[in-house]
Design a protein around this motif. Structure first.
Motif, short mmCIF file in Angstrom:
data_model
loop_
_atom_site.label_atom_id
_atom_site.label_comp_id
_atom_site.label_asym_id
_atom_site.label_seq_id
_atom_site.Cartn_x
_atom_site.Cartn_y
_atom_site.Cartn_z
N MET A 153 0.81 -1.21 0.00
CA MET A 153 0.00 0.00 0.00
C MET A 153 0.85 1.27 0.00
O MET A 153 0.46 2.27 -0.60
CB MET A 153 -0.94 0.00 1.21
N THR A 154 1.99 1.22 0.67
CA THR A 154 2.87 2.40 0.68
C THR A 154 3.37 2.71 -0.73
O THR A 154 3.36 3.86 -1.18
CB THR A 154 4.05 2.18 1.63
N ALA A 173 -5.22 5.72 3.30
CA ALA A 173 -6.19 6.10 2.28
C ALA A 173 -6.33 5.01 1.22
O ALA A 173 -7.43 4.74 0.72
CB ALA A 173 -5.79 7.42 1.62
N VAL A 174 -5.22 4.35 0.87
CA VAL A 174 -5.27 3.24 -0.08
C VAL A 174 -6.11 2.10 0.49
O VAL A 174 -6.97 1.53 -0.19
CB VAL A 174 -3.85 2.74 -0.42
N ASN A 175 -5.88 1.78 1.75
CA ASN A 175 -6.63 0.71 2.39
C ASN A 175 -8.11 1.06 2.48
O ASN A 175 -8.99 0.19 2.31
CB ASN A 175 -6.07 0.44 3.78
N GLN A 176 -8.42 2.31 2.74
CA GLN A 176 -9.81 2.75 2.84
C GLN A 176 -10.53 2.58 1.49
O GLN A 176 -11.67 2.12 1.44
CB GLN A 176 -9.87 4.21 3.29
N ALA A 177 -9.86 2.96 0.41
CA ALA A 177 -10.47 2.82 -0.92
C ALA A 177 -10.67 1.36 -1.28
O ALA A 177 -11.69 0.98 -1.86
CB ALA A 177 -9.60 3.52 -1.96
N ARG A 178 -9.69 0.52 -0.94
CA ARG A 178 -9.82 -0.91 -1.22
C ARG A 178 -10.99 -1.50 -0.43
O ARG A 178 -11.78 -2.30 -0.97
CB ARG A 178 -8.53 -1.64 -0.87
N ALA A 179 -11.12 -1.14 0.83
CA ALA A 179 -12.20 -1.66 1.65
C ALA A 179 -13.56 -1.20 1.13
O ALA A 179 -14.53 -1.97 1.14
CB ALA A 179 -12.01 -1.21 3.11
#
Length: 243
Positions: A122-123, A144-150
């Motif tokens: 994700m980084t 923010a990447v993890n939030q969009a993926r979720a």
């Protein structure tokens, strides 16, 4: 600014690096000013030196910045069919035909492509987002990447449950379901093609046949469940469902 793009925590680091890069130049400029005050005349050579001196660190910074991009990021060739700065157009297309946004679509694809044995990078995705996806202009934090993926996963699950219920509740006829599946397949194929996937006509037809077959099976099995697994009141067919 992309939709929902949060301020990147690396912005602070970039600002610090920029200020640090200029610190060595400031004392040099002060020394040049002191020399001018002591000397009443300045030669052309001195002026040329002062003008060209800042060009060297700028060139070195450009080379350093290019070398900081990971090799797999430089080789990544998805989304090349979309020009930069077209986020709004991509987002409008997806909003009209799906539940996901362009941000969630792009990041979900990147999370699938940059998955390792230990997890998703994700980084790397967040820091190189503008280089990976032409229509994304901001860097993202790993959070923010993890939030969009979720968000993408959550919407796919909800859309799947909604569609399956529509297929099982007898609201749609068999022909209606064929139309729904055709439209859904066309949108999905278009998104894959935009990502750079080459779909052969034979593969497309085979996939559509498999999907249609599965949906007919879903409809038959759901009819059996709705009518006590005995017979369908519409056609009189008896159903046998494995326990």
């Amino acid at each position: 600014m992309t939709e929902g793009a949060p301020p990147d925590e690396t912005d602070v680091e970039a600002a610090d690096d920029g200020s640090a890069g200029h610190q060595p130049d400031d004392p040099a400029a002060a020394d040049d000013g002191a020399d001018d005050g002591d000397t009443t005349e300045s030669g052309p050579a001195d002026s040329a030196t002062e003008e060209t001196a800042p060009a060297e660190p700028a060139g070195e910074a450009a080379v350093s910045e290019a070398s900081d991009v990971p090799s797999d990021v430089q080789k990544y060739d998805r989304f090349k069919k979309i020009e930069g700065g077209t986020y709004d157009r991509a987002n409008d297309f997806l909003r009209d035909r799906t539940y996901i946004t362009a941000r969630e679509w792009a990041i979900a694809r990147l999370c699938a492509d940059f998955r390792t044995e230990t997890g998703v990078e994700m980084t790397k995705i967040g820091e190189n987002l503008p280089e990976l996806v032409p229509f994304m202009t901001d860097t993202y934090t790993p959070q923010a990447v993890n939030q969009a993926r979720a968000a993408f996963e959550d919407k796919v699950r909800k859309a799947g449950a909604t569609f399956l219920y529509g297929a099982m509740c007898d609201f749609f006829t068999a022909e209606d379901l064929d139309d729904v599946m055709y439209e859904a397949t066309e949108v999905a194929k278009f998104l894959l093609e935009v990502e750079g996937v080459d779909l052969a006509v034979e593969d497309e037809m085979e996939a559509e046949d498999r999907i249609s077959s599965v949906m007919r099976e879903v409809r038959e099995q759901s009819a059996a469940l709705r009518h006590d697994e005995v017979c369908c009141p519409e056609c009189g067919n008896e159903f046998q469902v494995d326990e």
